[in-house]
Design an enzyme around this catalytic site. Structure first.
Site, PDB file in Angstrom:
ATOM      1  CB  SER A 111     -22.304 -13.067   3.750  1.00 26.15           C
ATOM      2  OG  SER A 111     -22.913 -12.476   4.898  1.00 26.15           O
TER       3      SER A 111
ATOM      4  CD  GLU B 143     -16.393  -5.109   4.530  1.00 26.62           C
ATOM      5  OE1 GLU B 143     -15.980  -6.263   4.462  1.00 26.62           O
ATOM      6  OE2 GLU B 143     -16.506  -4.479   5.599  1.00 26.62           O
TER       7      GLU B 143
ATOM      8  N   GLY C 232     -22.150 -10.047   7.858  1.00 26.92           N
ATOM      9  CA  GLY C 232     -22.543 -10.915   8.967  1.00 26.92           C
ATOM     10  C   GLY C 232     -23.986 -11.378   8.909  1.00 26.92           C
TER      11      GLY C 232
ATOM     12  CG  HIS D  47     -15.532  -2.919   9.528  1.00 27.87           C
ATOM     13  ND1 HIS D  47     -16.739  -3.160  10.124  1.00 27.87           N
ATOM     14  CD2 HIS D  47     -15.231  -4.014   8.796  1.00 27.87           C
ATOM     15  CE1 HIS D  47     -17.158  -4.377   9.765  1.00 27.87           C
ATOM     16  NE2 HIS D  47     -16.251  -4.913   8.956  1.00 27.87           N
TER      17      HIS D  47
ATOM     18  CG  ASN E 234     -12.409  -7.640  10.214  1.00 28.24           C
ATOM     19  OD1 ASN E 234     -11.787  -7.576  11.274  1.00 28.24           O
ATOM     20  ND2 ASN E 234     -13.519  -6.945   9.997  1.00 28.24           N
ATOM     21  CD1 TRP E 235      -9.635 -13.783  11.754  1.00 29.47           C
ATOM     22  CD2 TRP E 235      -7.949 -13.753  13.232  1.00 29.47           C
ATOM     23  NE1 TRP E 235      -8.728 -14.757  11.385  1.00 29.47           N
ATOM     24  CE2 TRP E 235      -7.685 -14.759  12.278  1.00 29.47           C
ATOM     25  CE3 TRP E 235      -7.027 -13.557  14.263  1.00 29.47           C
ATOM     26  CZ2 TRP E 235      -6.543 -15.565  12.323  1.00 29.47           C
ATOM     27  CZ3 TRP E 235      -5.886 -14.354  14.314  1.00 29.47           C
ATOM     28  CH2 TRP E 235      -5.656 -15.343  13.354  1.00 29.47           C
TER      29      TRP E 235
ATOM     30  CD  GLU F  12     -18.598  -5.244  12.538  1.00 35.90           C
ATOM     31  OE1 GLU F  12     -17.474  -5.414  13.038  1.00 35.90           O
ATOM     32  OE2 GLU F  12     -19.167  -6.116  11.849  1.00 35.90           O
TER      33      GLU F  12
ATOM     34  N   GLY G 169     -15.107 -11.676   7.081  1.00 34.34           N
ATOM     35  CA  GLY G 169     -15.299 -11.634   8.529  1.00 34.34           C
ATOM     36  C   GLY G 169     -15.516 -13.032   9.080  1.00 34.34           C
ATOM     37  N   GLY G 170     -16.773 -13.396   9.305  1.00 26.52           N
ATOM     38  CA  GLY G 170     -17.130 -14.665   9.958  1.00 26.52           C
ATOM     39  C   GLY G 170     -16.387 -15.878   9.410  1.00 26.52           C
TER      40      GLY G 170
END
Ligand code: PEP
Length: 254
Positions: A214, A168, A174, A96, A9-10, A98, A235-236
Protein backbone atom coordinates in the site's frame (compact mmCIF):
# COMPACT_ATOMS: atom_id res chain seq x y z
CA UNK A 1 25.58 4.60 -1.52
CA UNK A 2 22.54 2.41 -2.32
CA UNK A 3 20.56 3.89 -5.20
CA UNK A 4 16.84 3.74 -4.47
CA UNK A 5 14.83 1.40 -6.66
CA UNK A 6 11.14 2.01 -7.27
CA UNK A 7 9.27 -0.72 -9.11
CA UNK A 8 5.77 -0.85 -10.58
CA UNK A 9 4.23 -4.30 -10.22
CA UNK A 10 1.26 -4.14 -12.57
CA UNK A 11 0.13 -7.69 -11.69
CA UNK A 12 -2.52 -8.98 -14.15
CA UNK A 13 -3.38 -5.50 -15.42
CA UNK A 14 -2.55 -3.50 -18.57
CA UNK A 15 -3.02 -4.55 -22.17
CA UNK A 16 -0.32 -3.43 -24.65
CA UNK A 17 -2.41 -0.38 -25.59
CA UNK A 18 -2.93 0.59 -21.96
CA UNK A 19 0.77 0.14 -21.24
CA UNK A 20 1.71 2.48 -24.10
CA UNK A 21 -0.66 5.14 -22.93
CA UNK A 22 0.61 4.74 -19.31
CA UNK A 23 4.21 5.27 -20.50
CA UNK A 24 3.32 8.37 -22.53
CA UNK A 25 1.93 10.05 -19.43
CA UNK A 26 4.40 8.62 -16.91
CA UNK A 27 7.54 9.57 -18.84
CA UNK A 28 6.23 13.09 -19.38
CA UNK A 29 5.38 13.49 -15.67
CA UNK A 30 8.52 11.92 -14.20
CA UNK A 31 10.96 13.91 -16.35
CA UNK A 32 14.68 13.40 -15.88
CA UNK A 33 14.65 11.66 -12.50
CA UNK A 34 18.03 10.01 -12.21
CA UNK A 35 18.50 9.80 -8.44
CA UNK A 36 16.19 6.80 -8.43
CA UNK A 37 16.20 3.61 -10.51
CA UNK A 38 12.76 2.90 -11.94
CA UNK A 39 11.50 -0.54 -12.97
CA UNK A 40 8.26 -1.19 -14.84
CA UNK A 41 7.00 -4.75 -14.35
CA UNK A 42 4.21 -5.50 -16.83
CA UNK A 43 2.42 -8.80 -17.43
CA UNK A 44 4.38 -11.02 -19.86
CA UNK A 45 2.20 -10.03 -22.82
CA UNK A 46 3.12 -6.32 -22.57
CA UNK A 47 6.87 -6.78 -21.94
CA UNK A 48 7.93 -6.48 -25.59
CA UNK A 49 5.88 -3.32 -26.08
CA UNK A 50 7.19 -1.73 -22.88
CA UNK A 51 10.81 -2.66 -23.73
CA UNK A 52 10.46 -1.18 -27.19
CA UNK A 53 9.00 2.05 -25.82
CA UNK A 54 11.70 2.33 -23.13
CA UNK A 55 14.51 1.49 -25.54
CA UNK A 56 16.26 4.85 -25.30
CA UNK A 57 15.03 5.89 -21.87
CA UNK A 58 17.87 5.57 -19.41
CA UNK A 59 17.11 4.75 -15.80
CA UNK A 60 13.78 3.06 -16.49
CA UNK A 61 14.24 -0.69 -16.72
CA UNK A 62 11.85 -3.52 -17.48
CA UNK A 63 11.04 -6.38 -15.12
CA UNK A 64 8.96 -9.56 -15.18
CA UNK A 65 6.58 -10.81 -12.50
CA UNK A 66 7.74 -14.42 -12.49
CA UNK A 67 9.79 -16.97 -14.46
CA UNK A 68 10.46 -20.67 -14.61
CA UNK A 69 13.41 -22.26 -12.83
CA UNK A 70 13.82 -24.48 -15.93
CA UNK A 71 15.89 -23.50 -18.94
CA UNK A 72 13.57 -24.96 -21.63
CA UNK A 73 11.46 -28.02 -22.44
CA UNK A 74 8.06 -29.51 -21.79
CA UNK A 75 6.73 -26.97 -19.28
CA UNK A 76 3.52 -25.74 -20.90
CA UNK A 77 2.64 -22.18 -19.96
CA UNK A 78 6.03 -21.33 -18.48
CA UNK A 79 8.51 -18.59 -19.48
CA UNK A 80 12.29 -18.99 -19.17
CA UNK A 81 14.95 -16.51 -18.08
CA UNK A 82 16.50 -16.52 -21.57
CA UNK A 83 13.14 -15.60 -23.11
CA UNK A 84 12.94 -12.63 -20.76
CA UNK A 85 16.52 -11.57 -21.47
CA UNK A 86 15.75 -11.57 -25.17
CA UNK A 87 13.12 -8.89 -24.46
CA UNK A 88 15.67 -6.78 -22.52
CA UNK A 89 14.20 -7.65 -19.13
CA UNK A 90 16.65 -6.81 -16.31
CA UNK A 91 14.72 -7.70 -13.14
CA UNK A 92 12.37 -10.52 -12.18
CA UNK A 93 10.06 -10.63 -9.17
CA UNK A 94 10.29 -13.97 -7.35
CA UNK A 95 8.16 -15.32 -4.53
CA UNK A 96 5.57 -12.55 -4.48
CA UNK A 97 3.07 -13.35 -1.73
CA UNK A 98 0.37 -13.91 -4.37
CA UNK A 99 2.59 -16.55 -5.99
CA UNK A 100 3.32 -18.11 -2.61
CA UNK A 101 -0.33 -18.16 -1.50
CA UNK A 102 -2.22 -18.76 -4.75
CA UNK A 103 0.31 -20.87 -6.65
CA UNK A 104 2.06 -22.73 -3.84
CA UNK A 105 5.57 -21.32 -4.35
CA UNK A 106 7.89 -22.31 -1.53
CA UNK A 107 11.27 -20.90 -0.48
CA UNK A 108 12.85 -23.88 -2.24
CA UNK A 109 11.16 -23.02 -5.54
CA UNK A 110 12.09 -19.34 -5.14
CA UNK A 111 15.68 -20.37 -4.46
CA UNK A 112 15.85 -22.46 -7.67
CA UNK A 113 14.43 -19.54 -9.64
CA UNK A 114 16.90 -17.11 -8.03
CA UNK A 115 19.82 -19.28 -9.16
CA UNK A 116 18.34 -19.59 -12.67
CA UNK A 117 17.83 -15.81 -12.84
CA UNK A 118 21.44 -15.06 -11.91
CA UNK A 119 22.71 -17.63 -14.40
CA UNK A 120 20.91 -15.65 -17.09
CA UNK A 121 22.09 -12.27 -15.69
CA UNK A 122 18.62 -11.30 -14.53
CA UNK A 123 18.42 -9.56 -11.16
CA UNK A 124 15.85 -11.16 -8.86
CA UNK A 125 13.58 -9.09 -6.64
CA UNK A 126 12.91 -11.66 -3.92
CA UNK A 127 9.74 -10.99 -1.92
CA UNK A 128 9.42 -11.92 1.73
CA UNK A 129 7.00 -10.91 4.47
CA UNK A 130 4.84 -12.14 7.30
CA UNK A 131 1.06 -12.57 7.53
CA UNK A 132 -0.98 -10.71 10.13
CA UNK A 133 -1.41 -13.93 12.08
CA UNK A 134 2.36 -14.42 12.20
CA UNK A 135 2.91 -10.79 13.27
CA UNK A 136 0.30 -11.09 16.03
CA UNK A 137 1.99 -14.28 17.23
CA UNK A 138 5.33 -12.43 17.52
CA UNK A 139 6.88 -14.47 14.72
CA UNK A 140 8.00 -11.71 12.32
CA UNK A 141 11.73 -12.32 12.73
CA UNK A 142 11.46 -16.12 12.59
CA UNK A 143 9.40 -15.95 9.40
CA UNK A 144 11.71 -13.43 7.72
CA UNK A 145 14.84 -15.36 8.68
CA UNK A 146 13.42 -18.64 7.35
CA UNK A 147 12.39 -16.99 4.07
CA UNK A 148 15.77 -15.27 3.65
CA UNK A 149 17.83 -18.38 4.39
CA UNK A 150 15.60 -20.58 2.21
CA UNK A 151 15.14 -18.25 -0.77
CA UNK A 152 18.76 -17.07 -0.97
CA UNK A 153 20.58 -20.31 -0.11
CA UNK A 154 23.80 -20.86 -2.04
CA UNK A 155 23.96 -17.43 -3.72
CA UNK A 156 27.47 -15.94 -3.85
CA UNK A 157 28.26 -12.53 -2.34
CA UNK A 158 28.36 -11.08 -5.87
CA UNK A 159 24.93 -12.55 -6.65
CA UNK A 160 23.51 -11.29 -3.35
CA UNK A 161 24.61 -7.74 -4.16
CA UNK A 162 22.77 -8.07 -7.48
CA UNK A 163 19.64 -9.29 -5.70
CA UNK A 164 16.94 -6.95 -4.42
CA UNK A 165 14.88 -7.96 -1.39
CA UNK A 166 11.29 -6.73 -1.18
CA UNK A 167 9.89 -6.72 2.34
CA UNK A 168 6.15 -6.97 1.81
CA UNK A 169 4.12 -7.67 4.94
CA UNK A 170 1.21 -9.69 3.55
CA UNK A 171 -1.30 -7.76 5.68
CA UNK A 172 -0.29 -4.53 3.91
CA UNK A 173 -0.55 -5.75 0.31
CA UNK A 174 -3.56 -4.30 -1.49
CA UNK A 175 -5.31 -3.62 1.81
CA UNK A 176 -4.67 0.10 2.17
CA UNK A 177 -2.91 -0.70 5.47
CA UNK A 178 0.72 0.38 5.37
CA UNK A 179 3.40 -0.60 7.86
CA UNK A 180 4.42 2.50 9.80
CA UNK A 181 7.87 3.83 8.83
CA UNK A 182 9.14 2.56 12.22
CA UNK A 183 7.64 -0.92 11.77
CA UNK A 184 9.11 -1.14 8.27
CA UNK A 185 12.54 0.14 9.38
CA UNK A 186 12.63 -2.41 12.20
CA UNK A 187 11.95 -5.25 9.75
CA UNK A 188 14.44 -3.90 7.21
CA UNK A 189 17.18 -3.60 9.83
CA UNK A 190 16.52 -7.21 10.84
CA UNK A 191 16.64 -8.32 7.20
CA UNK A 192 20.00 -6.58 6.73
CA UNK A 193 21.32 -8.21 9.91
CA UNK A 194 20.25 -11.61 8.58
CA UNK A 195 21.82 -10.88 5.19
CA UNK A 196 25.08 -10.12 7.02
CA UNK A 197 24.77 -13.42 8.87
CA UNK A 198 24.46 -15.39 5.62
CA UNK A 199 27.27 -13.40 3.93
CA UNK A 200 29.19 -10.55 5.57
CA UNK A 201 28.46 -6.98 6.66
CA UNK A 202 29.98 -5.28 3.65
CA UNK A 203 27.89 -7.43 1.26
CA UNK A 204 24.73 -6.84 3.33
CA UNK A 205 25.36 -3.07 3.27
CA UNK A 206 25.25 -3.12 -0.54
CA UNK A 207 21.96 -5.04 -0.91
CA UNK A 208 18.88 -2.97 -1.64
CA UNK A 209 15.78 -3.72 0.42
CA UNK A 210 12.49 -2.40 -0.91
CA UNK A 211 9.32 -1.92 1.10
CA UNK A 212 6.01 -2.99 -0.44
CA UNK A 213 2.45 -2.79 0.85
CA UNK A 214 0.00 0.00 0.00
CA UNK A 215 2.71 2.50 -0.93
CA UNK A 216 1.14 5.69 -2.29
CA UNK A 217 2.37 9.22 -3.01
CA UNK A 218 1.39 10.45 0.48
CA UNK A 219 3.32 7.86 2.48
CA UNK A 220 6.38 7.51 0.24
CA UNK A 221 8.66 10.18 1.71
CA UNK A 222 8.31 9.04 5.31
CA UNK A 223 9.00 5.42 4.35
CA UNK A 224 11.90 6.24 2.02
CA UNK A 225 13.58 8.43 4.67
CA UNK A 226 14.27 5.38 6.84
CA UNK A 227 17.93 4.33 6.78
CA UNK A 228 17.39 0.72 5.67
CA UNK A 229 14.57 1.32 3.18
CA UNK A 230 16.07 1.49 -0.30
CA UNK A 231 13.01 1.70 -2.49
CA UNK A 232 9.49 0.45 -3.00
CA UNK A 233 7.63 -2.29 -4.82
CA UNK A 234 4.31 -0.69 -5.71
CA UNK A 235 1.19 -2.57 -6.75
CA UNK A 236 -2.17 -0.76 -6.95
CA UNK A 237 -0.76 2.78 -6.96
CA UNK A 238 1.57 1.98 -9.87
CA UNK A 239 -1.36 1.69 -12.28
CA UNK A 240 -1.88 5.45 -12.25
CA UNK A 241 0.93 7.09 -14.26
CA UNK A 242 0.69 10.44 -12.48
CA UNK A 243 0.54 8.89 -9.02
CA UNK A 244 3.44 6.57 -9.80
CA UNK A 245 5.52 9.51 -11.09
CA UNK A 246 4.79 11.28 -7.80
CA UNK A 247 5.93 8.21 -5.84
CA UNK A 248 9.19 8.22 -7.80
CA UNK A 249 9.74 11.92 -7.15
CA UNK A 250 8.88 11.59 -3.45
CA UNK A 251 11.46 8.79 -3.16
CA UNK A 252 14.38 11.01 -3.96
CA UNK A 253 15.39 11.46 -0.32
CA UNK A 254 18.68 10.63 1.41
C1 PEP B 1 2.51 -5.72 -4.41
O1 PEP B 1 1.68 -6.40 -4.99
O2 PEP B 1 3.72 -5.99 -4.52
C2 PEP B 1 2.04 -4.60 -3.60
C3 PEP B 1 2.86 -4.07 -2.75
O3 PEP B 1 0.73 -4.20 -3.80
P1 PEP B 1 0.04 -2.89 -3.21
O4 PEP B 1 0.98 -1.73 -3.44
O5 PEP B 1 -1.23 -2.74 -3.99
O6 PEP B 1 -0.19 -3.11 -1.76
Amino acid sequence: MRKKIIAANWKMNMTCNEAESFLDTFLREVGQEDHVEIVIIPPFTAIAKVSERLGKVQNVKVGAQNMSAQKSGAFTGEISAAMLRELFVRYVVLGHSERRTLFGETDEVVNKKAHAAHEASLKPIVCIGETLEQRDAGKVETVLETQIRGSLAGLSAKELVETVIAYEPVWAIGTGRTASPEQAQQAHAFIRKTLAAISDQSTADKIRIQYGGSVKPENTTSLMSQPDIDGALVGGASLDPRGFAEIVKNSSVD
